[in-house]
Design an enzyme around this catalytic site. Structure first.
Site, PDB file in Angstrom:
ATOM      1  N   GLY A  29      34.120  24.952  28.896  1.00 36.15           N
ATOM      2  CA  GLY A  29      35.559  25.134  28.766  1.00 36.15           C
ATOM      3  C   GLY A  29      36.223  23.778  28.638  1.00 36.15           C
ATOM      4  CB  CYS A  78      37.491  20.784  34.270  1.00 39.34           C
ATOM      5  SG  CYS A  78      36.185  19.617  34.707  1.00 39.34           S
ATOM      6  CG  ASP A 118      41.865  32.707  32.612  1.00 35.41           C
ATOM      7  OD1 ASP A 118      42.592  32.928  33.611  1.00 35.41           O
ATOM      8  OD2 ASP A 118      41.979  33.331  31.544  1.00 35.41           O
TER       9      ASP A 118
END
Length: 286
Positions: free
Chosen positions: A83, A159, A162
């Site tokens: 992500g 990091c 969601d």
């Protein structure tokens, strides 16, 4: 003609003439690559390219100027920024860990293209540098077994993922009992580390609860985390982290080490057996 009108004219030309917003080797401008902050990783989005088995993955296109120390081995990522967003940490880790091969993983197409162009621009402006950084568009919650081999990773970063606040959406969270077993499979026993940071205290408590409960992970002490330069990079270098810093809100983080366990019973995870009964809400009859 105003600056705003010039930008609109340029964007119209991009659409009409089908030439890229950013030329290869130029630093991309973030405003042209913005996307929704998150998406549902469990939705039917089978538009990703992936090999049928991790041994079939050719990483040489991602790291064309890197040769492995042992000619019989293939170049492959050793550090994942899952992500990765706009690539701030991915770029920073390349300088911080010069002997590791860094890969940012991102599910959003436009954001992935931004990071790819950003890395290419850094390579062009700094010959011989940033060769160990790359990015791949993929759904980590579905396709990790298709790309990575057992005990091949040194570090995995999550990091500001969601938080999926609603209880019914908790199966979408990137840290869970099932996924932790998968991460344990890919991390090197005795040295592999899993890093988590968020600005949502409830999500941090979720990370701590599940990681502490997992038999193959050990939580690092504050002293150990303070001595790890990657923790400082994780805290300061991501775009989301900088946004949180500007807002003056808190960041919560923890690091876990993949332990050596001679009696471990981690399953041999493959693309074929990844989705099994009880995982991600899968139940009989679905």
């Amino acid at each position: 003609m105003t600056k705003s009108e010039n930008e609109k004219k340029r964007l119209r030309a991009v659409v009409e003439n089908s030439f890229p917003i950013t030329q290869e080797g130029d630093m991309p401008r973030k405003k042209f690559y913005r996307s929704r902050a998150h998406c549902n990783p469990l939705s039917h989005n089978n538009t990703f390219d992936y090999p049928s088995h991790s041994s079939e993955m050719d990483w040489s296109t991602h790291y064309p100027n890197i040769s492995p120390a042992n000619p019989s081995e293939k170049i492959a990522p050793t550090v994942l920024d899952i992500g990765c967003g706009f690539g701030g940490l991915t770029i920073a880790l390349t300088k911080l860990l010069p002997n590791e091969t860094i890969l940012g993983l991102e599910i959003r197409a436009k954001v992935t293209e931004y990071v790819r162009l950003r890395i290419m621009a850094h390579r062009k402006d700094n010959p011989g540098e940033y060769e160990r950084a790359s990015v791949l568009r993929s759904n980590t919650m579905k396709f990790m077994p298709n790309f990575f081999q057992k005990s091949s990773l040194e570090k995995v970063f999550f990091c500001f993922p969601d938080p999926h606040f609603k209880k019914k959406n908790h199966p979408r969270r990137i840290v869970s009992e099932s996924l932790l077993s998968e991460y344990a499979y890919f991390l090197k026993p005795g040295s592999g580390k899993l890093y988590c940071i968020t600005d949502v205290e409830d999500l941090h408590n979720w990370h701590v609860k599940h990681c502490r409960a997992h038999p193959l992970f050990r939580e690092l002490t504050k002293v150990e985390m303070d001595e790890d330069p990657c923790v400082k990079a994780m805290y300061n270098e991501t775009e989301e982290g900088k946004k949180v810093e500007r807002a003056g809100t808190n960041k919560y983080y923890a690091v876990y080490e993949r332990i050596v366990n001679d009696a471990e019973t981690t399953l041999d995870i493959t693309a074929e057996n990844f989705f099994e009964m009880g995982q991600f809400g899968v139940s009989e009859g679905e």
